[in-house]
Design an enzyme around this catalytic site. Structure first.
Site, PDB file in Angstrom:
ATOM      1  N   ASP A 257       0.946  -0.962   0.086  1.00 25.11           N
ATOM      2  CA  ASP A 257       0.159  -0.005  -0.055  1.00 25.11           C
ATOM      3  C   ASP A 257       0.883   1.341   0.165  1.00 25.11           C
ATOM      4  OD1 ASP A 257      -2.321   1.509  -0.175  1.00 25.11           O
ATOM      5  OD2 ASP A 257      -2.582   1.430   1.985  1.00 25.11           O
TER       6      ASP A 257
ATOM      7  N   CYS B 134     -24.197  -3.595 -14.330  1.00 21.62           N
ATOM      8  CA  CYS B 134     -23.935  -3.353 -12.854  1.00 21.62           C
ATOM      9  C   CYS B 134     -23.302  -2.098 -12.425  1.00 21.62           C
ATOM     10  CB  CYS B 134     -22.783  -4.552 -12.389  1.00 21.62           C
ATOM     11  SG  CYS B 134     -22.852  -4.360 -10.555  1.00 21.62           S
TER      12      CYS B 134
ATOM     13  N   CYS C 182     -22.601   4.534  -3.333  1.00 24.40           N
ATOM     14  CA  CYS C 182     -21.698   5.420  -2.669  1.00 24.40           C
ATOM     15  C   CYS C 182     -22.382   6.825  -2.187  1.00 24.40           C
ATOM     16  CB  CYS C 182     -20.492   6.067  -3.424  1.00 24.40           C
ATOM     17  SG  CYS C 182     -19.461   7.123  -2.932  1.00 24.40           S
TER      18      CYS C 182
ATOM     19  N   CYS D  94     -20.792  -5.279  -3.970  1.00 25.13           N
ATOM     20  CA  CYS D  94     -20.454  -5.894  -5.247  1.00 25.13           C
ATOM     21  C   CYS D  94     -20.781  -7.321  -5.121  1.00 25.13           C
ATOM     22  CB  CYS D  94     -18.769  -5.641  -5.171  1.00 25.13           C
ATOM     23  SG  CYS D  94     -18.046  -6.451  -6.508  1.00 25.13           S
TER      24      CYS D  94
END
Ligand code: SF4
Length: 353
Positions: free
Chosen positions: A129, A198, A205, A255
């Protein structure tokens, strides 16, 4: 030989989904799109993205002479426990247990040390990350998953519930796609993109940070706002934060590829430090000197007292729990100006309920 050694080292460390590709710079258009995104200020206050933009698509900028890029996954999914009866703030799944930088970072470093010991004339560097490298872009190229419309890499078995780690190496490894043990389940084995119609992540959000497929305005993302952004959060955005006090899982939870994925077996993640829900009354009374005792080793340390208490003020306002007003009134006198201002705003919102 070196490839077998790498596979064995990764296996010993519990690193899954090993993918290896030759190091290469990305086509210029990738960088152009990124620079345009930066120029629009979509990265918010994350100035390090500007500072390190040069290296984002150039692995040799991070490790001179780099010849191979090695990616691994580290799944962290766990089901959500029952919410407490009292008003509580939610924490994103990745942050319930031990800090992944520590948990994954130490394993990657052990692999690097072992490689370094065997090949002392070569160089190796690892990250998880915290790298300027466009790690999701490269991980997709390496075959670890595909890029979802929510801008996350979706792995065929773990959905997007996994951390990425990478090792750059001047030693050349053979290109390698993740093996079958990472492709044994669910619909994602049969598809390499999101289904045509989709848009669940985009629709879910609340701050509209997902502007359109594959394009995110990070400066509006709840994860950024609760963890990275250091100022007072204005009333409109604050209302959209709901009960999130550290990160956000909304686009991932909706998802379809993230349903029915296996739970992590990693002890460090299963033993909760921050935990999934934090009682707001506890967060609102959090003192600086409580931070280590309460959150040592957890990613929540990154937010520090200021942002955790600020976020708790917002969640308190959004909860409508009037019994939190006395604590908010104490906080509006707090020596920390951010907390004081956010508490004042929360009081105004709650009194208007
Ligand atoms: S929710 Fe749908 S559009 Fe979004 S990443 Fe998942 S499959 Fe793709």
């Amino acid at each position: 030989m070196v490839d077998d050694e790498l596979r064995e080292l990764a296996r010993q460390e519990g690193l899954k989904c090993l993918a290896v590709m030759d190091a290469r710079s990305a086509p210029e258009k990738e960088e152009e799109v990124f620079r345009q995104w930066l120029s629009q200020g979509r990265h918010g206050t994350m100035k390090w993205m500007e500072r390190h933009a040069e290296m984002r698509y150039r692995p040799q900028g991070l490790l001179p002479g780099c010849r191979s890029m090695i990616f691994v996954g580290f799944n962290y999914y766990q089901p959500l426990p029952r919410a407490p009866d009292k008003p509580a703030g939610r924490v994103a799944r990745y942050a319930w247990g031990r800090d992944y930088h520590k948990e994954l970072g130490k394993r990657l470093r052990r692999v690097v040390r072992a490689l370094q010991g065997r090949y002392p004339h070569h160089h190796f560097r690892s990250w998880t990350d915290a790298t300027p490298l466009a790690e999701r872009y490269y991980a997709e190229l390496a075959g670890l998953g595909f890029s979802g419309r929510n801008n996350l890499i979706i792995h065929r078995r773990f959905g997007s519930w996994f951390f990425l780690g990478e090792i750059l190496s001047t030693l050349k490894f053979r290109e390698h796609r993740p093996s079958r043990d990472c492709s044994s389940s669910a619909t994602a084995t049969r598809t390499r993109t999101c289904p045509d119609r989709c848009s669940r992540c985009i629709d879910s959000c609340p701050t509209r940070a997902l502007m359109e497929p594959h394009r995110i305005d990070a400066s509006r993302c709840i994860s950024y706002l609760t963890i990275e952004y250091q100022g007072v959060i204005g009333p409109d955005l604050a209302r959209s934060l709901g009960d999130w006090v550290f990160g956000c899982d909304l686009c991932q939870e909706r998802c379809p590829f993230n349903q029915g994925v296996p739970s992590t077996g990693i002890e460090g993640f299963l033993q909760h430090r921050g935990g999934s829900f934090l009682l707001l009354r506890d967060l609102l009374s959090l003192r600086e000197e409580d931070m280590l005792a309460r959150f040592a080793g957890s990613p929540l340390m990154r937010a520090g007292r200021t942002r955790l208490v600020r976020n708790a003020c917002i969640a308190a306002a959004n909860s409508g729990a009037l019994d939190l007003l006395p604590q908010l009134r104490v906080l509006r006198e707090d020596a920390d100006e951010i907390i004081a201002a956010q508490a004042e705003q929360a009081i105004t919102a709650l009194e208007g309920y």
